[in-house]
Write a protein that holds these residues in place. Structure first.
Motif, PDB file in Angstrom:
ATOM      1  N   VAL A 183      -2.830 -21.264  10.708  1.00 61.16           N
ATOM      2  CA  VAL A 183      -2.315 -20.021  11.302  1.00 61.16           C
ATOM      3  C   VAL A 183      -0.989 -19.633  10.652  1.00 61.16           C
ATOM      4  N   ALA A 184      -0.099 -20.598  10.461  1.00 64.08           N
ATOM      5  CA  ALA A 184       1.186 -20.329   9.804  1.00 64.08           C
ATOM      6  C   ALA A 184       0.973 -19.848   8.372  1.00 64.08           C
ATOM      7  N   VAL A 185       0.007 -20.455   7.699  1.00 67.20           N
ATOM      8  CA  VAL A 185      -0.290 -20.071   6.309  1.00 67.20           C
ATOM      9  C   VAL A 185      -0.776 -18.625   6.245  1.00 67.20           C
ATOM     10  N   GLN A 186      -1.643 -18.235   7.172  1.00 64.86           N
ATOM     11  CA  GLN A 186      -2.194 -16.878   7.158  1.00 64.86           C
ATOM     12  C   GLN A 186      -1.170 -15.820   7.553  1.00 64.86           C
ATOM     13  N   THR A 187      -0.104 -16.203   8.230  1.00 64.16           N
ATOM     14  CA  THR A 187       0.935 -15.255   8.638  1.00 64.16           C
ATOM     15  C   THR A 187       1.605 -14.601   7.434  1.00 64.16           C
ATOM     16  N   THR A 188       1.585 -15.287   6.291  1.00 64.79           N
ATOM     17  CA  THR A 188       2.211 -14.730   5.096  1.00 64.79           C
ATOM     18  C   THR A 188       1.588 -13.399   4.699  1.00 64.79           C
ATOM     19  N   TYR A 189       0.287 -13.194   4.982  1.00 67.13           N
ATOM     20  CA  TYR A 189      -0.362 -11.926   4.654  1.00 67.13           C
ATOM     21  C   TYR A 189       0.326 -10.757   5.346  1.00 67.13           C
ATOM     22  N   LEU A 190       0.600 -10.927   6.640  1.00 66.00           N
ATOM     23  CA  LEU A 190       1.226  -9.870   7.421  1.00 66.00           C
ATOM     24  C   LEU A 190       2.608  -9.535   6.878  1.00 66.00           C
ATOM     25  N   VAL A 191       3.396 -10.557   6.581  1.00 61.60           N
ATOM     26  CA  VAL A 191       4.774 -10.359   6.126  1.00 61.60           C
ATOM     27  C   VAL A 191       4.810  -9.543   4.829  1.00 61.60           C
ATOM     28  N   PHE A 192       4.000  -9.934   3.866  1.00 61.83           N
ATOM     29  CA  PHE A 192       4.084  -9.272   2.561  1.00 61.83           C
ATOM     30  C   PHE A 192       3.338  -7.944   2.525  1.00 61.83           C
ATOM     31  N   ASN A 193       2.433  -7.706   3.445  1.00 60.32           N
ATOM     32  CA  ASN A 193       1.854  -6.369   3.566  1.00 60.32           C
ATOM     33  C   ASN A 193       2.877  -5.373   4.086  1.00 60.32           C
ATOM     34  N   LEU A 194       3.755  -5.832   4.938  1.00 61.41           N
ATOM     35  CA  LEU A 194       4.857  -4.976   5.406  1.00 61.41           C
ATOM     36  C   LEU A 194       5.794  -4.632   4.252  1.00 61.41           C
ATOM     37  N   VAL A 195       6.033  -5.592   3.378  1.00 57.04           N
ATOM     38  CA  VAL A 195       6.879  -5.354   2.193  1.00 57.04           C
ATOM     39  C   VAL A 195       6.241  -4.286   1.305  1.00 57.04           C
ATOM     40  N   LYS A 196       4.930  -4.402   1.058  1.00 63.85           N
ATOM     41  CA  LYS A 196       4.237  -3.413   0.223  1.00 63.85           C
ATOM     42  C   LYS A 196       4.307  -2.014   0.838  1.00 63.85           C
ATOM     43  N   MET A 197       4.150  -1.933   2.147  1.00 66.31           N
ATOM     44  CA  MET A 197       4.203  -0.656   2.839  1.00 66.31           C
ATOM     45  C   MET A 197       5.549   0.026   2.612  1.00 66.31           C
ATOM     46  N   LEU A 198       6.632  -0.723   2.741  1.00 64.24           N
ATOM     47  CA  LEU A 198       7.976  -0.160   2.591  1.00 64.24           C
ATOM     48  C   LEU A 198       8.216   0.328   1.163  1.00 64.24           C
ATOM     49  N   TYR A 199       7.755  -0.448   0.174  1.00 67.92           N
ATOM     50  CA  TYR A 199       8.025  -0.062  -1.213  1.00 67.92           C
ATOM     51  C   TYR A 199       7.226   1.177  -1.616  1.00 67.92           C
ATOM     52  N   ILE A 200       5.942   1.215  -1.271  1.00 69.84           N
ATOM     53  CA  ILE A 200       5.117   2.371  -1.632  1.00 69.84           C
ATOM     54  C   ILE A 200       5.676   3.649  -1.007  1.00 69.84           C
ATOM     55  N   SER A 201       6.105   3.571   0.247  1.00 72.74           N
ATOM     56  CA  SER A 201       6.692   4.740   0.912  1.00 72.74           C
ATOM     57  C   SER A 201       7.945   5.206   0.173  1.00 72.74           C
ATOM     58  N   TYR A 202       8.772   4.252  -0.258  1.00 72.76           N
ATOM     59  CA  TYR A 202       9.986   4.577  -1.016  1.00 72.76           C
ATOM     60  C   TYR A 202       9.638   5.219  -2.359  1.00 72.76           C
ATOM     61  N   TYR A 203       8.658   4.665  -3.069  1.00 71.76           N
ATOM     62  CA  TYR A 203       8.288   5.169  -4.395  1.00 71.76           C
ATOM     63  C   TYR A 203       7.764   6.599  -4.310  1.00 71.76           C
ATOM     64  N   ILE A 204       6.951   6.886  -3.329  1.00 74.93           N
ATOM     65  CA  ILE A 204       6.390   8.234  -3.177  1.00 74.93           C
ATOM     66  C   ILE A 204       7.494   9.235  -2.867  1.00 74.93           C
ATOM     67  N   ARG A 205       8.428   8.885  -1.994  1.00 70.32           N
ATOM     68  CA  ARG A 205       9.529   9.794  -1.666  1.00 70.32           C
ATOM     69  C   ARG A 205      10.381  10.094  -2.902  1.00 70.32           C
ATOM     70  N   LYS A 206      10.527   9.106  -3.781  1.00 67.42           N
ATOM     71  CA  LYS A 206      11.373   9.273  -4.961  1.00 67.42           C
ATOM     72  C   LYS A 206      10.696  10.068  -6.066  1.00 67.42           C
ATOM     73  N   HIS A 207       9.411   9.819  -6.331  1.00 66.32           N
ATOM     74  CA  HIS A 207       8.735  10.395  -7.499  1.00 66.32           C
ATOM     75  C   HIS A 207       7.819  11.576  -7.173  1.00 66.32           C
ATOM     76  N   TYR A 208       7.540  11.807  -5.904  1.00 71.66           N
ATOM     77  CA  TYR A 208       6.682  12.937  -5.526  1.00 71.66           C
ATOM     78  C   TYR A 208       7.377  13.751  -4.434  1.00 71.66           C
ATOM     79  N   GLN A 209       8.549  14.268  -4.788  1.00 70.75           N
ATOM     80  CA  GLN A 209       9.344  15.013  -3.796  1.00 70.75           C
ATOM     81  C   GLN A 209       8.642  16.297  -3.363  1.00 70.75           C
ATOM     82  N   TRP A 210       7.715  16.764  -4.199  1.00 68.01           N
ATOM     83  CA  TRP A 210       6.974  17.983  -3.859  1.00 68.01           C
ATOM     84  C   TRP A 210       5.839  17.731  -2.867  1.00 68.01           C
ATOM     85  N   LEU A 211       5.519  16.478  -2.617  1.00 66.55           N
ATOM     86  CA  LEU A 211       4.391  16.158  -1.733  1.00 66.55           C
ATOM     87  C   LEU A 211       4.723  16.534  -0.291  1.00 66.55           C
ATOM     88  N   ASP A 212       3.840  17.275   0.338  1.00 68.04           N
ATOM     89  CA  ASP A 212       4.043  17.739   1.715  1.00 68.04           C
ATOM     90  C   ASP A 212       2.748  17.554   2.495  1.00 68.04           C
TER      91      ASP A 212
END
Length: 507
Positions: A183-212
């Motif tokens: 169970v502890a081993v599988q928890t790592t999936y949740l943690v790093f999926n949250l990291v990916k979510m934050l970075y992708i959101s940041y990248y889109i805001r920076k490089h696709y400012q026209w996206l609405d």
């Protein structure tokens, strides 16, 4: 950034990422087998297949959005892109909510169906943690991944996936070596999926400012999703039904054997898929803007793509049994079986041998026209697998997959060439015959060499020189035989070399 430059970035970073993650990830299954036993490894494989089926809740929205975005992205029509992305966002959020409830239901009910000594609570938590990443994906980053894919920026998600996968696997290895629970081993999936979510959101805001995404959604643009959905079912059946049938007919230990071979071939799959995806968006845009140029590019792509597929699968077929003997040494069951590489190899050749034709059908958006063919493929696969598994066990499910692919691979080749491209399918078949003959010759020749492969170092050293010979043989012979593809490929290679030469010249 040009299409050519983006495609090169996609390819280079994709391969680098695959090598980096594969080197570390290959340690994980053995640690699971040694630390928790084959039954836990089988459980994890079984749960992964369940979640592949839950992905059907997406009902083809993503692929339909990709096809709809090719034209507007090629023309830089931001208004149309915003409307399509708004529609994708609308559907994905609804799917995310439904998926979340489905994950919860799976965690509570699926453990009750398994004949296993693993405690109910452990099974439940493993299932919930395994599905958490997909919930995040649908709610936040999934729609952005579609945009980056069409805009030829796969390298962004690839690089992010590489970093997070390496960190995830390193954390899992550390937890396994220190005796932590599954169970502890599988928890790592949740943690790093949250990291990916934050970075992708940041990248889109920076490089696709026209996206609405607040504009009126163009729901009609993704209306073909219901036809894409049928094709997704077909894809899931031949890719993931085997494990589920084995789970309930043969048990989790047999699933563990199947998953080990699937994992090894999966590393080859990753390289092949990365190569295809690296140029897919560029080819898709050209398909919709310049059909004559597309036909030239597609010919060259098919020739060298098939050379790559057959060469990599030949290398895997030569070395998989010696590697499996070393890798599973000390396991609680026997994993070495010469019949499995034969069946897995044929399965993969048929699967990837049809990919260039499948790509043409996708670009043409011919989902409705080919849906009954996908349904027939599903019926063949499921029917043959279900009949054969009771007599032949693990081999039976592979018989079913191969039978379905024999039909569907030929169907795709004929449909793509005759119906979409309005040309003969013979060149594709000719390339298939050439590469398959060379495959048989090289695999038979190298597997009968008296090589000493009783440790990892000797296995690695022999793999290097044999791989060089195999890849050289496939690419060399295909280049020699395919004159038109050779000229097209050389034109682009020469362009890349000229650009590199100019960048190195002093100003």
């Amino acid at each position: 950034m040009t299409r050519q430059r983006s495609s090169i970035n996609n390819l280079i970073w994709g391969i680098v990422g695959n090598v980096a993650t594969s080197v570390i990830a290959i340690m994980i299954p053995r640690l699971f087998i040694v630390s928790y036993g084959s039954e836990v490894n089988g459980l994890l494989s079984s749960v992964r297949q369940i979640y592949f089926y839950l992905a059907l809740l997406e009902v083809g929205i993503g692929d339909a959005a990709v096809v709809a975005l090719y034209g507007p992205i090629a023309k830089q029509d931001h208004s149309s892109v915003n409307a399509i992305m708004a529609a994708t966002n609308y559907y994905y959020k609804r799917i995310g909510v439904i998926y979340g409830f489905s994950v919860l239901a799976m965690g509570l009910l699926y453990p009750l169906l398994l004949d296993t000594a693993i405690p109910y609570t452990v099974c439940c938590l493993v299932i919930l943690l395994q599905g958490s990443g997909s919930v995040i994906n649908y709610m936040v980053q999934g729609k952005y991944n579609m945009l980056l894919r069409v805009d030829n920026r796969n390298y962004v998600t690839t690089n992010l996936g590489t970093v997070t996968s390496i960190l995830t696997d390193l954390c899992r290895i550390a937890l396994l070596l220190h005796g932590y629970s599954i169970v502890a081993v599988q928890t790592t999936y949740l943690v790093f999926n949250l990291v990916k979510m934050l970075y992708i959101s940041y990248y889109i805001r920076k490089h696709y400012q026209w996206l609405d995404l607040s504009v009126k959604p163009n729901l009609k643009a993704v209306s073909k999703s219901k036809f894409v959905f049928v094709h997704q079912i077909s894809s899931l059946i031949f890719s993931h039904t085997d494990v589920l049938i084995l789970t309930f007919v043969c048990g989790l230990k047999t699933v563990s054997i199947y998953s080990m071979y699937a994992t090894i071939y999966g590393m080859v799959d990753n390289v092949i898929t990365i190569t295809s995806n690296s140029v897919q968006s560029a080819l898709g845009q050209v398909f919709h803007s310049d059909r004559k140029r597309y036909m030239e590019l597609q010919e060259a792509f098919e020739v060298y793509y098939l050379a790559l597929v057959f060469s990599l699968l030949a290398i895997a077929s030569i070395f998989i049994l010696p590697f499996m003997a070393l890798y599973t040494q000390g396991a609680d069951i026997n994993y070495v079986d010469w019949k499995l590489p034969v069946l897995f190899g044929l399965y993969q050749l048929l699967n990837y041998g049809r990919a260039s034709s499948s790509q043409i059908i996708t670009f043409a958006g011919a989902f409705k026209e080919t849906q009954w063919r996908a349904i027939l493929e599903t019926a063949i696969n499921f029917g043959v697998s279900l009949v054969c598994v009771f007599r032949f066990g693990i081999y039976g499910v592979l018989f079913g997959t191969i039978a379905a692919l024999v039909y569907r691979a030929n169907d795709m080749i004929l449909y793509a060439n005759r119906r979409v491209m309005k040309r003969s399918a013979w060149p594709t078949y000719r390339r298939w015959i050439l590469n398959f003959g060379l495959f048989l010759l090289l695999v038979a020749g190298f597997t009968h060499l008296p090589l000493k492969l009783d440790n990892y170092l000797s296995l690695f050293l022999h793999a290097i020189w044999i791989s060089v010979l195999v890849v050289t043989a496939f690419f060399g012979i295909n280049t020699l035989v395919e004159k038109t593809a050779r000229k097209t490929a050389w034109f682009y290679v020469r362009g890349i070399l000229d650009k590199l030469r100019r960048t190195r010249q002093p100003v």
